[in-house]
Design a protein around this motif. Structure first.
Motif: not given
Length: 396
Positions: A144-172
């Protein structure tokens, strides 16, 4: 050295490309360099432990971070290779900051492709497969909350890329063509941590060239049965068009793989009346590569396309849409396979019929495919991983 590979799914050769690539790297590190490799995964499966691992651990559930720390401490882990699970990189790094281990992120998708995940059909499927009333109710609310949950997921995804790069020692990444899209999607302004290491071949041996002449009139697809990413429905429609021509009358198509769209594909084949196409389910693909002459790929996107290099090393001529960035690293059109402009189904049909009817040219492409596949021998790819690990240790 001790390496822990963290994956979403239990590592098995029949699970998918990420898992087969993991087995190849772990096997090489163990056999060539004498390293110890371990596996941790979130989703369990009833499959045997891969021989390349000293031990494997399921870390599903709320206490996964504590479980991972215990695994790292107990096995004196030097490197954790996190494969695509971006959201765990930051908390894992925080929990292991006092330990010697380093974190390497390995991304097996085309950057940004995760925006195609979490579809409405996925939510409906999860709701229908709920194992108990409580889970059914919870997943019903999510639906029932699909639209809200997907919008939140799409908003968070670029930030997760950014955080993963910042916290990792290397990205392959799998291709140099993935670096810029990864930076753009994750809003990253430097590329110092990026390293390009393609996937290695899955099989230890190559098809002897003299056996090319023994191949049958068989086209092959090896894939997870999932639309839209794999577009097997498009492949079935292309095959249906091909079978209208006399050049294809004694050819068949084998589709090896499993996934949520198996029934949908069966229905499509029945609806179109498509002849000589067989859905064979989950199987080890080796013997199918050995007998097949043509490999069909219709994917909308791939991180690498491991099945294409598998086909090449087994002398199966690949034909694929030019739909993803790393394809040009694998196939040179007219040399070791055929590349079709994206979405040009008519040209795909035309070139497939050409391969079927031009036997000498097909055998030439098969022989050259075998030669080109040597670039991705496991020992060569594992050497790149070993060099990366050594560089990170030296820099630390």
């Amino acid at each position: 050295m001790n390496v822990l590979f963290l994956t979403s799914f239990k590592v098995s050769p029949t699970q998918g490309g990420t898992e087969r690539a993991t087995i190849s790297v772990a096997t090489g590190l163990r056999e060539i360099y004498g390293w110890h490799c371990f596996s941790a995964y979130i989703v369990d499966a009833a499959t045997a432990r891969a021989e390349c691992f000293d031990a494997e651990y399921c870390v599903g559930g709320k206490g996964r971070l504590n479980a991972l720390r215990d695994i790292i401490v107990d096995n004196d882990v030097d490197f954790v290779v996190v494969q695509g699970i971006f959201e765990l990189v930051k908390p894992l790094r925080a929990m292991t900051r006092d330990l010697k281990c380093m974190t390497v992120v390995a991304h097996h998708f085309q950057p940004g492709w995760e925006t195609h995940f979490m579809t409405f059909d996925d939510y409906v499927g999860q709701w229908k497969k709920s194992p108990d009333p409580l889970r059914w109710c919870k997943r019903g609310v999510d639906l029932l909350l699909y639209s809200i949950l997907r919008a939140r997921y799409l908003h968070k995804l670029p930030a997760e890329y950014h955080e993963a790069y910042a916290c990792a020692d290397a990205v392959v990444l799998l291709s140099k063509n993935h670096v810029r899209p990864f930076m753009q999607f994750g809003h990253i302004d430097d590329e110092r941590k990026f390293h390009v290491i393609p996937n290695s071949l899955s099989f230890p041996t190559f098809l002897p060239k003299e056996k090319i002449n023994n191949k049958k009139n068989v086209a092959l697809i090896v894939s997870r049965l999932d639309d839209p990413p794999k577009r097997i429905s498009l492949a079935i429609k292309i095959w249906n068009a091909v079978k209208q021509h006399k050049e294809a009358e004694d050819w068949k198509l084998n589709i090896v793989g499993h996934g949520p769209y198996m029934h949908a594909y069966q229905q499509l084949i029945k609806k179109l009346g498509t002849p000589d196409v067989y859905l064979l389910g989950r199987q080890a693909p080796n013997r199918f590569y050995e007998e097949s002459s043509i490999f069909m790929m219709t994917s909308k996107s791939e991180g690498w396309g491991l099945t294409v290099t598998e086909a090449q090393q087994m002398g199966v001529v690949p034909i694929a849409f030019n739909s993803y960035a790393s394809l040009c690293d694998i196939i040179t059109d007219g040399d070791n396979g055929l590349v079709i402009p994206e979405c040009d189904a008519a040209q795909y049909v035309e070139k497939l019929l050409w391969l079927m009817s031009h036997v000498p040219e097909r055998r030439r492409l098969a022989a050259q495919a075998i030669d080109s596949a040597h670039r991705y021998e496991n020992s060569k790819i594992v050497e790149l991983w070993h060099a990366l690990f050594k560089q990170l240790k030296d820099e630390k």
